[in-house]
Design a protein around this motif. Structure first.
Motif, PDB file in Angstrom:
ATOM      1  N   SER A   1      -6.343  36.772 -21.576  1.00 24.02           N
ATOM      2  CA  SER A   1      -7.146  35.975 -22.503  1.00 24.02           C
ATOM      3  C   SER A   1      -6.906  34.481 -22.311  1.00 24.02           C
ATOM      4  N   VAL A   2      -5.641  34.128 -21.985  1.00 21.97           N
ATOM      5  CA  VAL A   2      -5.338  32.712 -21.769  1.00 21.97           C
ATOM      6  C   VAL A   2      -5.956  32.243 -20.465  1.00 21.97           C
ATOM      7  N   LYS A   3      -5.863  33.075 -19.420  1.00 20.45           N
ATOM      8  CA  LYS A   3      -6.498  32.716 -18.149  1.00 20.45           C
ATOM      9  C   LYS A   3      -7.992  32.499 -18.331  1.00 20.45           C
ATOM     10  N   SER A   4      -8.604  33.395 -19.098  1.00 20.18           N
ATOM     11  CA  SER A   4     -10.045  33.289 -19.337  1.00 20.18           C
ATOM     12  C   SER A   4     -10.382  31.995 -20.058  1.00 20.18           C
ATOM     13  N   ALA A   5      -9.556  31.647 -21.052  1.00 18.69           N
ATOM     14  CA  ALA A   5      -9.800  30.410 -21.794  1.00 18.69           C
ATOM     15  C   ALA A   5      -9.639  29.197 -20.885  1.00 18.69           C
ATOM     16  N   LEU A   6      -8.632  29.223 -20.011  1.00 24.01           N
ATOM     17  CA  LEU A   6      -8.437  28.111 -19.071  1.00 24.01           C
ATOM     18  C   LEU A   6      -9.642  27.976 -18.145  1.00 24.01           C
ATOM     19  N   GLU A   7     -10.172  29.095 -17.688  1.00 26.14           N
ATOM     20  CA  GLU A   7     -11.337  29.059 -16.804  1.00 26.14           C
ATOM     21  C   GLU A   7     -12.555  28.473 -17.499  1.00 26.14           C
ATOM     22  N   GLN A   8     -12.633  28.668 -18.818  1.00 23.20           N
ATOM     23  CA  GLN A   8     -13.797  28.208 -19.572  1.00 23.20           C
ATOM     24  C   GLN A   8     -13.578  26.852 -20.244  1.00 23.20           C
ATOM     25  N   ALA A   9     -12.453  26.205 -19.932  1.00 18.11           N
ATOM     26  CA  ALA A   9     -12.149  24.896 -20.527  1.00 18.11           C
ATOM     27  C   ALA A   9     -12.428  23.796 -19.519  1.00 18.11           C
ATOM     28  N   ASP A  10     -13.119  22.754 -19.965  1.00 24.95           N
ATOM     29  CA  ASP A  10     -13.431  21.649 -19.058  1.00 24.95           C
ATOM     30  C   ASP A  10     -12.221  20.760 -18.823  1.00 24.95           C
ATOM     31  N   SER A  11     -11.350  20.617 -19.836  1.00 25.19           N
ATOM     32  CA  SER A  11     -10.162  19.770 -19.720  1.00 25.19           C
ATOM     33  C   SER A  11      -8.938  20.543 -20.182  1.00 25.19           C
ATOM     34  N   LEU A  12      -7.793  20.138 -19.657  1.00 22.33           N
ATOM     35  CA  LEU A  12      -6.514  20.659 -20.137  1.00 22.33           C
ATOM     36  C   LEU A  12      -5.737  19.490 -20.718  1.00 22.33           C
ATOM     37  N   ILE A  13      -5.368  19.592 -21.997  1.00 23.12           N
ATOM     38  CA  ILE A  13      -4.563  18.562 -22.639  1.00 23.12           C
ATOM     39  C   ILE A  13      -3.158  19.125 -22.821  1.00 23.12           C
ATOM     40  N   VAL A  14      -2.186  18.493 -22.206  1.00 27.59           N
ATOM     41  CA  VAL A  14      -0.803  18.961 -22.249  1.00 27.59           C
ATOM     42  C   VAL A  14      -0.013  18.123 -23.248  1.00 27.59           C
ATOM     43  N   VAL A  15       0.536  18.776 -24.268  1.00 24.63           N
ATOM     44  CA  VAL A  15       1.394  18.093 -25.244  1.00 24.63           C
ATOM     45  C   VAL A  15       2.774  17.957 -24.602  1.00 24.63           C
ATOM     46  N   CYS A  16       3.169  16.717 -24.314  1.00 20.51           N
ATOM     47  CA  CYS A  16       4.367  16.452 -23.516  1.00 20.51           C
ATOM     48  C   CYS A  16       5.536  16.003 -24.387  1.00 20.51           C
ATOM     49  N   SER A  17       6.634  16.719 -24.241  1.00 21.78           N
ATOM     50  CA  SER A  17       7.873  16.403 -24.942  1.00 21.78           C
ATOM     51  C   SER A  17       8.982  17.140 -24.198  1.00 21.78           C
ATOM     52  N   SER A  18      10.214  17.014 -24.660  1.00 22.61           N
ATOM     53  CA  SER A  18      11.281  17.774 -24.024  1.00 22.61           C
ATOM     54  C   SER A  18      11.043  19.271 -24.210  1.00 22.61           C
ATOM     55  N   ASN A  19      10.382  19.635 -25.311  1.00 21.14           N
ATOM     56  CA  ASN A  19      10.057  21.048 -25.533  1.00 21.14           C
ATOM     57  C   ASN A  19       9.058  21.542 -24.493  1.00 21.14           C
ATOM     58  N   GLY A  20       7.990  20.768 -24.312  1.00 23.29           N
ATOM     59  CA  GLY A  20       6.965  21.160 -23.357  1.00 23.29           C
ATOM     60  C   GLY A  20       7.469  21.158 -21.929  1.00 23.29           C
ATOM     61  N   ALA A  21       8.354  20.196 -21.602  1.00 20.90           N
ATOM     62  CA  ALA A  21       8.877  20.111 -20.240  1.00 20.90           C
ATOM     63  C   ALA A  21       9.680  21.359 -19.873  1.00 20.90           C
ATOM     64  N   LYS A  22      10.304  21.991 -20.872  1.00 21.19           N
ATOM     65  CA  LYS A  22      11.135  23.175 -20.619  1.00 21.19           C
ATOM     66  C   LYS A  22      10.357  24.487 -20.767  1.00 21.19           C
ATOM     67  N   SER A  23       9.113  24.373 -21.240  1.00 16.27           N
ATOM     68  CA  SER A  23       8.348  25.584 -21.545  1.00 16.27           C
ATOM     69  C   SER A  23       7.799  26.232 -20.275  1.00 16.27           C
ATOM     70  N   HIS A  24       8.163  27.495 -20.061  1.00 14.68           N
ATOM     71  CA  HIS A  24       7.647  28.245 -18.913  1.00 14.68           C
ATOM     72  C   HIS A  24       6.130  28.333 -18.967  1.00 14.68           C
ATOM     73  N   TRP A  25       5.579  28.601 -20.164  1.00 16.36           N
ATOM     74  CA  TRP A  25       4.142  28.849 -20.263  1.00 16.36           C
ATOM     75  C   TRP A  25       3.314  27.584 -20.183  1.00 16.36           C
ATOM     76  N   VAL A  26       3.824  26.472 -20.681  1.00 15.95           N
ATOM     77  CA  VAL A  26       3.103  25.205 -20.494  1.00 15.95           C
ATOM     78  C   VAL A  26       3.002  24.905 -19.002  1.00 15.95           C
ATOM     79  N   ASN A  27       4.114  25.109 -18.282  1.00 15.40           N
ATOM     80  CA  ASN A  27       4.111  24.856 -16.841  1.00 15.40           C
ATOM     81  C   ASN A  27       3.143  25.795 -16.119  1.00 15.40           C
ATOM     82  N   GLU A  28       3.125  27.062 -16.542  1.00 10.56           N
ATOM     83  CA  GLU A  28       2.220  28.023 -15.910  1.00 10.56           C
ATOM     84  C   GLU A  28       0.759  27.660 -16.171  1.00 10.56           C
TER      85      GLU A  28
END
Length: 657
Positions: free
Chosen positions: A66-93
């Motif tokens: 479902s996440v892959k599908s949403a990414l395919e249908q999204a025109d932009s990706l906005i990444v919330v960047c912090s020390s939490n996000g930098a360590k997140s496996h799924w944000v990186n994926e």
């Protein structure tokens, strides 16, 4: 694409993600951009949906379908960047997946603060950006929502600009212009119409509470009215000098006490309790405490009131709160619900409730730029109030004020002034000269006159408003500094430099008594005072003031940077510092074009100043085409007798010498 953007975040940053999702979903694009082609297709009033609500995935090597599908249908990706996000496996994926889809150029970053970590020195890139964003070497560009960065509003607009594919400066300018249009009249009056002395706020509360008490006595003559009286009396007992022991008690302290105490009282009289809470909320709004007002009125909706009129009043207060929060869609819907509760307005005990709801809905519609729907509602309210309260009643004045506001937003300045004039006449007759509404109407008349390019009338109205406000809040109140600056500006434009200098010196003194000299408002005051000094031939002092104004403007990225640079360049040229003048003008040109895209005269003024400087250097052949091309554009906006018009004409005449 189904989604305009996909928000990628770590669950610890959920608060930021929820804020961003909410703001993107409710943001209304400036009218001038609607229909323009963009990466997400022709732009409409709002952005397409934004994907945010994914739960943290279980540890695995692949993203959920479902996440892959949403990414395919999204025109932009906005990444919330912090020390939490930098360590997140799924944000990186999610970054890696979006890159794999070939849309790396559509990735945007939002740097956020972390609740458990105070803002400090900038962190290394690898501590705030996911590794997938750094694998190509260069640190990605990012909007920084932290106080030490762009701030939330500017960061948000940067992200929107990226999503729709426009320059940030253009979106900021158009967004600012729209907000200015909506708030110009309110801003002129807010300094004194809302921030009143404690005594005035208390008087407003007592008057309304007394009105509730008297109405209920006449209608029901029950114990409820006595309980209302007891509550109001107890609320203000703290103002007794023997109890306060000499300490000053502010209006907000009185209201806070009332808000606390009302929660445990009148539980057997929900209608009276709801009426009193509505009153408390309205006074909170009058003092600018919007969040407290909103929280109080929302909680009161759980009361089991028996009268539709009471519920409609509650909803009206909630709708007014939504309008103040710029949630115009929510306000319109809430006002509509309130009006549906009053199918037979002729039976109301308080006839002004009906007209107040009509006016409120009209103003909220105007906030959505739906002026053609707003004006009939205000006209209906005006007719109702004339029939029920008389031609010279305060409710009729209120209706004229709302009509003035809406017609001003719609660009009909003649109608706006006419409506404000009628309101002012009623306010003077019913309330007297020192009532805040009189000052507010004068301020609004001045604003309308200024927009009509009638500086003499604007000066007259603003002088009257200033004199009244000095009596209401005192000559050293911070809000007086704002009015002094605005009045001085219109005097400058009329080349009344000596008068403007006196007002601006007062304004600067008031500001500096309570703020540091790099406050963003001082960019306006210092630059205007510098123009006055330059007009009086005091070049050294003018130069120092321009430098201080430029420093304040640059710290806050203020729109005045380019105008200040241009005026400072003119001064440096007059002092013979041609290299400095040339450098300032070269920097000012592109800035002026990007920050004022709809004001052609401003870019023309940079060209005109450059031509004048070349003429001072005896470089007539280079100066003449610049002056001849720019002067007509300046004179289209400014009459010959004005500060800019006079100077442009004088510069052009130098070509013939």
């Amino acid at each position: 694409m189904r989604y305009s953007a996909f928000i990628s975040y770590n669950h610890r940053d959920r608060g930021w993600a929820a804020w961003l999702h909410r703001e993107l979903e409710r943001y209304r694009l400036p009218k001038a951009l609607i229909g323009r082609d963009s990466p997400i297709g022709p732009l409409g009033r709002r952005l397409p949906p934004v994907f945010q609500d994914r739960e943290e995935l279980a540890a695995s090597t692949n993203l959920a379908g479902s996440v892959k599908s949403a990414l395919e249908q999204a025109d932009s990706l906005i990444v919330v960047c912090s020390s939490n996000g930098a360590k997140s496996h799924w944000v990186n994926e999610e970054v890696r997946e979006f890159t794999r889809l070939g849309r790396r150029d559509r990735i945007q970053c939002l740097i956020v603060s972390e609740a458990d970590t105070p803002e400090g020195p900038p962190r290394p890139a690898n501590e705030i950006f996911p590794p997938a964003l750094l694998q190509f070497g260069a640190e990605p560009l990012a909007a920084d929502a932290r106080k030490s960065g762009d701030g939330k509003r500017a960061a948000f607009l940067k992200l929107v600009a990226g999503v729709i594919g426009v320059r940030y400066d253009e979106l900021r300018q158009r967004d600012h212009a729209r907000r200015q249009k909506q708030l110009l009249t309110l801003a002129a009056a807010a300094s004194l119409g809302f921030l009143l002395m404690s005594g005035l706020a208390v008087f407003a509360f007592i008057s309304r509470a007394d009105a509730v008490r008297e109405r209920d006595l006449a209608r029901q003559k029950t114990i409820t009215a006595q309980r209302t009286t007891d509550f109001v009396k107890g609320l203000f007992q703290v103002s007794d000098p023997s109890e306060s022991k000499g300490q000053s008690i502010t209006a907000l302290e009185v209201l806070d006490r009332g808000a606390r105490e009302i929660q445990g009282q009148l539980n057997n009289e929900p209608d009276v309790k709801a009426e009193l809470i509505s009153t408390l909320s309205e006074v909170y709004m009058g003092l600018g405490s919007y969040h407290r007002a909103d929280d109080l009125i929302r909680r009161s909706l759980s009361l089991n009131v028996s009268r539709q009129e009471t519920r409609a009043r509650q909803l009206g207060v909630l709708a007014a709160s939504r309008t103040l929060q710029a949630d115009y869609d929510g306000a319109v819907a809430t006002y509509s619900r309130a009006l549906q509760l009053l199918p037979h307005p002729e039976e109301l005990q308080d006839s002004s409730l009906y007209s107040g709801l009509l006016v409120g809905k009209g103003e909220a519609l105007s906030g959505l730029e739906r002026d053609k729907e707003a004006l009939p509602l205000i006209g209906k309210a005006l007719l109702w109030d004339k029939q029920h309260d008389g031609e010279r009643s305060p409710s009729v004045a209120r209706d004229y004020e709302s009509a003035g506001l809406v017609t001003q937003y719609a660009g009909n300045l003649a109608a706006s002034r006419s409506n404000y004039d009628k309101a002012l006449a009623i306010r003077l007759a019913t309330h007297g000269k020192l009532h805040p509404k009189v000052s507010e109407d004068l301020n609004n008349l001045g604003t309308a006159a200024y927009l009509q390019k009638d500086p003499a009338a604007a000066e007259r109205y603003w002088r009257q408003a200033l004199a009244i406000n000095e009596q209401i809040v005192g000559p050293e109140h911070p809000d007086i500094a704002i009015q002094l600056n605005n009045l001085a500006r219109v005097l400058l434009e009329q080349r009344k430099f000596a008068q403007a200098q006196g007002l601006l010196s007062r304004s600067a003194k008031i500001y500096l008594a309570q703020r540091n000299d790099t406050h963003d408002d001082l960019a306006f005051v210092f630059s205007n005072l510098a123009l006055a000094k330059a007009g009086l031939g005091q070049r050294k002092q003018a130069g120092e003031l321009f430098e201080r104004a430029l420093k304040a403007a640059e710290i806050h990225n203020n729109r005045l940077i380019a105008p200040i640079m241009t005026d400072l360049a003119d001064l440096r040229c007059a002092q013979g510092d041609y290299p400095k003048a040339s450098d300032l003008l070269e920097r000012a040109g592109p800035l002026m074009k990007s920050q004022y895209p709809e004001d052609d005269w401003r870019s023309a003024w940079v060209t005109n100043t450059k031509g004048a400087c070349l003429l001072r250097q005896k470089r007539k052949a280079e100066a003449e085409p610049l002056l001849r091309s720019s002067t007509p554009i300046v004179l289209q906006r400014w009459p010959v007798q004005s500060m800019y018009g006079y100077k442009a004409k004088e510069r052009l005449s130098g070509v013939a010498r």
